[in-house]
Structures are given as structure tokens and as C-alpha cells.
Enzyme design. Structure first.
Site, mmCIF file in Angstrom:
data_model
loop_
_atom_site.group_PDB
_atom_site.id
_atom_site.type_symbol
_atom_site.label_atom_id
_atom_site.label_comp_id
_atom_site.label_asym_id
_atom_site.label_seq_id
_atom_site.Cartn_x
_atom_site.Cartn_y
_atom_site.Cartn_z
ATOM 1 N N LYS A 187 0.840 -1.200 0.000
ATOM 2 C CA LYS A 187 0.000 0.000 0.000
ATOM 3 C C LYS A 187 0.881 1.258 0.000
ATOM 4 C CE LYS A 187 -3.296 2.557 2.723
ATOM 5 N NZ LYS A 187 -3.961 2.741 4.007
ATOM 6 N N GLY A 247 -4.368 -1.212 5.709
ATOM 7 C CA GLY A 247 -3.546 -2.339 5.251
ATOM 8 C C GLY A 247 -4.144 -3.691 5.606
ATOM 9 N N ARG A 248 -4.564 -3.862 6.862
ATOM 10 C CA ARG A 248 -5.068 -5.182 7.282
ATOM 11 C C ARG A 248 -6.513 -5.418 6.849
ATOM 12 N NH1 ARG A 248 -3.648 -1.894 11.178
ATOM 13 N NH2 ARG A 248 -5.185 -0.999 12.593
ATOM 14 N N HIS A 257 -2.960 -32.358 20.591
ATOM 15 C CA HIS A 257 -1.815 -33.155 21.048
ATOM 16 C C HIS A 257 -0.684 -32.260 21.517
ATOM 17 C CE1 HIS A 257 -3.753 -36.826 19.628
ATOM 18 N NE2 HIS A 257 -4.241 -36.024 18.686
ATOM 19 N N LYS A 290 10.553 0.061 13.390
ATOM 20 C CA LYS A 290 11.032 0.252 12.008
ATOM 21 C C LYS A 290 12.156 1.283 11.990
ATOM 22 C CE LYS A 290 6.580 -0.525 9.736
ATOM 23 N NZ LYS A 290 5.509 0.057 8.950
ATOM 24 N N GLU A 350 -3.368 -5.846 15.703
ATOM 25 C CA GLU A 350 -2.900 -4.554 15.189
ATOM 26 C C GLU A 350 -4.023 -3.513 15.306
ATOM 27 O OE1 GLU A 350 0.416 -3.667 11.875
ATOM 28 O OE2 GLU A 350 -1.518 -4.102 10.972
ATOM 29 N N GLU A 395 10.815 -4.792 3.700
ATOM 30 C CA GLU A 395 10.828 -6.207 3.338
ATOM 31 C C GLU A 395 10.371 -6.415 1.887
ATOM 32 O OE1 GLU A 395 9.488 -4.867 6.047
ATOM 33 O OE2 GLU A 395 9.634 -6.189 7.800
HETATM 34 O O1 F6P Z 1 4.074 -2.460 9.649
HETATM 35 C C1 F6P Z 1 2.688 -2.612 9.681
HETATM 36 C C2 F6P Z 1 2.069 -2.407 8.335
HETATM 37 O O2 F6P Z 1 1.965 -1.060 8.067
HETATM 38 C C3 F6P Z 1 0.716 -3.082 8.245
HETATM 39 O O3 F6P Z 1 -0.297 -2.349 8.807
HETATM 40 C C4 F6P Z 1 0.600 -3.322 6.792
HETATM 41 O O4 F6P Z 1 -0.379 -4.264 6.515
HETATM 42 C C5 F6P Z 1 1.999 -3.781 6.453
HETATM 43 O O5 F6P Z 1 2.825 -3.008 7.298
HETATM 44 C C6 F6P Z 1 2.413 -3.662 5.016
HETATM 45 O O6 F6P Z 1 2.371 -2.343 4.561
HETATM 46 P P1 F6P Z 1 2.436 -1.978 3.028
HETATM 47 O O7 F6P Z 1 1.269 -2.606 2.347
HETATM 48 O O8 F6P Z 1 2.394 -0.491 2.980
HETATM 49 O O9 F6P Z 1 3.735 -2.521 2.469
#
Ligand code: F6P
Length: 548
Positions: free
Chosen positions: A206, A267-268, A384, A512, A353, A212
Site C-alpha cells: 500500500k 492495510g489489514r 496433542h 522500524k 494490530e 521487506e
Molecule cells: O508495519 C505494519 C504495516 O503497516 C501493516 O499495517 C501493513 O499491513 C503492512 O505493514 C504492510 O504495509 P504496506 O502494504 O504499505 O507494504
């Protein structure tokens, strides 16, 4: 300080919780043959049996009063109407517009967002069709067979669990691979098994700033070029989903290959946007639409059903009951369906979150617990390992059991065994086994009385442990859409009651920033280490290990 815990509603729930001491669900079931029926409800293909909870009519009424006091339905209507309810980021919260089948407009700042939403859905439909038909060819003329979806958090978990859960609906000849972690082991392993000529990379971010995702995409791009692809071929093999189109173009994405999303999608909550592209590529556009349709139906149910028949309201209020009036600190999700095994991890982000907050909306402090720890895994595996603690441990852990009544391998005895384990667990948690029953069982054990007494104590199961059971006719795309929307709305209701902003996530930011500062020190291995002694020591250990 928030005054929530001083309200009459809160106090009366405290009194009701104390009043239940010494009572047992086992007795309630014996006394009331209608209990299971009374506390069950079905909507949108989901049957919820919530009778195995520590509730009676007075408790439910008091929980409904609390929801009224906290104006949950007013806040809900505000969300659907596009009010700026994410006030710390000054954003509307409109993931529901992405599955709006009503034909009605949805306004943000006076502008109807539906034309853009529908145009993006058409773009997804056309792209998926061109991949599945083979019209879209890779650089060397081969059809696409592998989708590598790169993203993290909400740009990963939703698409991943949906693709996993809908394995029986996968389009023939297409395989999807999800990569999230910046740990190079994962992307390397995934790419090692692929051929660049029939691989499409979908980069989902987003913000288009997530470390990452950017790094994994750079690695995928380098792999593509090393394998024989050229710079000019990239447009046939890389697409992006982002609300930051400018950054995506600067990164090197072809503008035509960018699927837009908007600030008003959290995002979520973004799997309903073009972040769901890998889902559509995996199961086909019609099945993807069915997911949206299921979620839309859950939205309608959430808006229209009275509280005592409203699945998200009921599940949320039960959660509040245990978190705030029974000191439960966690909630376990137990899908008895292999394909739904990723669901606990998905709800973990959604819930933790969203509601892992300590300040109320008016910037007031809070003196009550908010979001619980969400955890769990597929049944029967947990039986288990960790179920022991749920059955006999000293902490209360409410559980959601989930089971589809029909599965692809229906005629297999495995499914009967799976179902019997699921139902048996809810039964054991509820009824337990008394000391007297355990003592009686040991009648012929040939042990002395002291040993018999001791063993009976160890075997005693307290029971009275709460659980919900959710049954689906089958976990088809529509039901899955409804299920995910159900949990989204559950989280919304709880946030509304706790007076928190369920749509920001400031708590993830500091890590971060510090991580980036540490990275600078690792990259510049001669730089002076000026953090705390522990962090300095850890960086030194890393530098030493990687100095050759
Ligand atoms: O670090 C948390 C977060 O901002 C989440 O809320 C989000 O889903 C994720 O990182 C990924 O963010 P993006 O879609 O901007 O890469």
C-alpha cells in the site's frame, strides 16, 4: 481517563460475573434442554453455536446495554458512511466500499469512490482473463504458470489465507507462492524452483515504502535479469498493487501494470482491494467476486440484524465479557479444516494490530484491558500439544472452533474423525470431568487409596470453559468472504466498545525506525556504536561473524 469502567453498564457486568461464581455450564445444559437452540444463530452460510459460553439472559442483556451505551450501531453507521473514524491518520475506513454490491454511491470528501473501485475490479478481471487464457505471454512467449506474490502484513496475510483456504478452487495450471519475510532464505528457496519465463511477480505494498517488500522485489528483479530476462521484458513479468503509484513508477514499475488502491483502505483490511489480485489469479475472477459477495452479505447482516441475532455483535460482546470481566488475556482460534490453517495468523494481525491499543479516542488513558492475544492452529494438531493448558491450566482461554460440514474428500472417514474431535473438544471443555467421576473410574486400578485420591485429582477436568462453534455447509468462496468480514466486524465492535481507534498502528513504527538505524551501523562496519550496551553488543557480534 476514560470513564468506561465507571459506567453503570460496566459495574453491572462486574456484578453479574461475580454472581456466576460456583455455577457450572454443565448444570445449565441439564436444566435447560432449549439452551443450544436458544444460543445459536445462522447467517451468510455460517452457523454459530454460542451456547457453551458463561452466559445467561441477564448477561446478554447487560452486554447489549453496554453496546448501546457505547453507541456501537451509530459508530458502525459512521464507518459505512465514510466518516473520518481513523482520526489519528485523518482517514475514512471504507474497505466495505470494495465489496459494495448495492449499486449505491459511497462518498469520501464528497466524491463517490465507486467508479474507481469498479474500474479497478474491471482491470483485475481483464488481467486475470489474459493470464488464464494465455493471451498474456512472458518474454519468451510462454504462458504464465507461477505467481510470486511479494508483500507483508495486510498485503500478504489476507491473500495468502484466501488462496490456501480455497485450494479446491484453484485455476488449473496456476500455482501461487507467497513471500513476506525479508529473510533471504524464503525468496531464494521460492525462486530457485521457478523459471523466469513463466513467472509473474505481483508486488503488493500500500505504502510502497515497506523495507521487506522492496528488498524482496529487488531480489526477484535481479533473479529475473540473471536468468536471462532483459530490462524491457520486466513489464511482462512484474506488476504492482499500491496506493503510492508515483513511488511504484520511480521503482521501475510500468504505470500500466500498477493496480491502484486508496488511503481509505487500511492495510489489514485491504484484501478486498487490488491487494486481492493474487487471489483472483489463483482461483479465477468469478470465484474472487463470490468472496466479495459473501463479505457484502455479512456487511448487510451486520448493519441490519438485531443484536441478539447479529453474528459480529454477539462474538464481539462475548469477547468483551471474557477480556474485561473474566480476565481472559487470549483467545484461541481452532479451524478444523486443513485449508483454513492460516486463519489464526490472519486474525492475529486483524485483531491485535487493530485493538492492541492503550489510549482512548479522546487521547484519554485507559484502565481496562483491550485486545486479547490471538493465537491458535488447525485441529486436531493442537489437541496433542496446547489443548492441555486450555483444559486444565489456570487461565481462562475462550475458543472459536470452526468446521465445514462438507469437504472435498467427503466420503473419507477422515472427515468424520475430524468432526468428532472438534465436537468432542467443545464438549470436554464445557462439561469437564469431576473428581468423583475420576475417582470412580479408578475403582479397579489396583492402587492404594492415597494414590487413587491423588490420581483422581490430577485427572479432574474443571470444565466450564467457554467456546463458540462455527459450522459452514462448505468453505466456498462466498462463505469464506463472509467469515473474514465477520471477524473484521467483530474487531470493529470491540474497538467501538473500548473507545480505541482500530484503524491506526503507531506501535509498529518505532521498531522500524530503530531497525533502520541499526542497519546503518551494520552496513558501515567501521561506524561508532552509540546505542545502549546490549544493542551495541549484539551488533558487534553480528559484525564479527560477518567480517570476512
Ligand atoms: O508495519 C505494519 C504495516 O503497516 C501493516 O499495517 C501493513 O499491513 C503492512 O505493514 C504492510 O504495509 P504496506 O502494504 O504499505 O507494504
Amino acid at each position: 481517563m476514560s470513564t468506561l469502567s465507571q459506567t453503570e453498564q460496566w459495574k453491572s457486568l462486574n456484578t453479574l460475573a461475580e454472581g456466576l461464581n460456583g455455577q457450572h455450564m454443565r448444570d445449565w445444559f441439564e436444566q435447560d434442554p432449549q439452551r443450544a437452540k436458544r444460543y445459536s444463530v445462522k447467517a451468510c452460510g455460517i452457523f454459530l453455536d454460542y451456547s457453551k459460553n458463561l452466559i445467561n439472559e441477564s448477561v446478554l442483556d447487560a452486554l447489549f446495554d453496554l453496546a448501546d451505551k457505547q453507541n456501537v450501531s451509530g459508530k458502525r453507521d459512521g464507518m459505512f458512511a465514510g466518516e473520518i473514524i481513523n482520526h489519528t491518520e485523518k482517514r475514512a475506513v471504507l474497505h466495505t466500499a470494495l465489496r459494495n454490491f448495492s449499486g449505491q454511491p459511497v462518498y469520501v470528501d464528497g466524491q463517490d469512490v465507486m467508479p474507481e473501485v469498479l474500474a479497478t475490479q474491471d482491470k483485475i478481471r481483464d488481467f486475470v482473463a489474459s493470464i488464464h487464457s494465455g493471451d498474456h505471454k512472458g518474454a519468451t512467449g510462454k504462458a504464465i504458470k507461477h505467481i510470486v506474490s511479494i508483500g507483508i502484513g495486510g498485503s500478504f496475510l489476507g491473500p495468502k489465507i484466501m488462496s490456501e483456504a480455497l485450494k479446491p478452487y484453484w485455476h488449473d495450471g496456476i500455482t501461487v507462492h507467497y513471500v513476506a519475510n525479508v529473510d533471504g532464505c524464503h525468496i531464494t528457496d521460492v525462486l530457485a524452483a521457478l523459471d523466469y519465463e513463466d513467472t509473474l511477480v505481483v508486488m503488493s505494498s500500500k505504502s510502497f515504502t515497506t523495507q521487506e517488500t522492496l528488498q524482496n522485489t529487488l531480489t526477484a528483479k535481479a533473479w529475473f535479469l540473471e536468468q536471462g530476462g532483459s530490462q524491457s521484458d520486466i513489464a511482462k513479468h512484474f506488476v504492482a498493487v499500491s496506493s503510492n503509484v508515483k513511488a511504484a513508477v520511480e521503482f521501475g514499475m510500468d504505470e500500466n501494470n500498477i493496480f491502484p488502491m486508496w488511503d481509505w483502505v487500511g492495510g489489514r483490511y485491504s484484501l478486498w482491494s487490488a491487494i486481492g489480485l493474487p487471489i483472483a489469479l489463483t482461483i479465477g475472477y468469478d470465484n474472487y467476486r463470490a468472496i466479495l459477495q459473501g463479505a457484502y452479505e455479512m456487511d448487510c447482516h451486520f448493519k441490519q440484524a438485531p443484536m441478539n441475532e447479529n453474528l459480529p455483535m454477539l462474538m464481539a460482546l462475548l469477547g468483551v465479557w471474557y477480556t474485561n470481566f473474566h480476565a481472559a488475556q487470549s483467545h484461541v482460534l481452532l479451524p478444523y479444516y486443513h485449508y483454513l490453517r492460516g486463519f489464526p495468523a490472519y486474525v492475529q494481525q486483524l485483531d491485535m494490530e487493530s485493538n492492541g491499543k492503550r489510549i482512548a479516542n479522546q487521547a484519554d488513558d485507559i484502565d481496562y484491558a483491550t485486545g486479547p492475544v490471538i493465537w491458535g492452529s488447525e485441529g486436531t494438531n493442537g489437541q496433542h500439544s496446547f489443548h492441555q493448558l486450555i483444559h486444565q491450566g489456570k487461565v481462562l482461554i475462550p475458543a472459536d472452533f470452526m468446521l465445514p460440514l462438507n469437504v472435498p474428500n467427503k466420503n473419507d472417514t477422515h472427515h468424520s474423525m475430524l468432526a468428532s474431535n472438534c465436537f468432542g473438544q467443545t464438549q470436554a471443555l464445557m462439561q469437564g470431568k469431576t473428581y468423583d467421576e475420576c475417582y470412580a473410574d479408578l475403582k479397579d486400578a489396583n492402587i492404594d487409596n492415597a494414590t487413587r485420591h491423588s490420581l483422581a485429582k490430577h485427572k479432574t477436568m474443571p470444565g466450564n470453559k467457554p467456546s463458540n462453534t462455527l459450522l459452514f455447509d462448505r468453505l466456498d468462496p462466498k462463505t469464506l468472504g463472509a467469515l473474514v468480514a465477520l471477524y473484521e466486524h467483530k474487531v470493529f465492535v470491540q474497538g467501538a466498545i473500548w473507545e480505541v481507534n482500530s484503524f491506526d498502528q503507531w506501535g509498529v513504527e518505532l521498531g522500524k525506525v530503530l531497525g533502520n538505524q541499526v542497519l546503518d551501523k551494520i552496513v558501515d562496519s567501521e561506524s561508532n556504536l552509540d546505542f545502549d550496551a546490549s544493542t551495541n553488543q549484539l551488533i558487534s557480534a553480528f559484525r564479527n561473524a560477518n567480517s570476512q
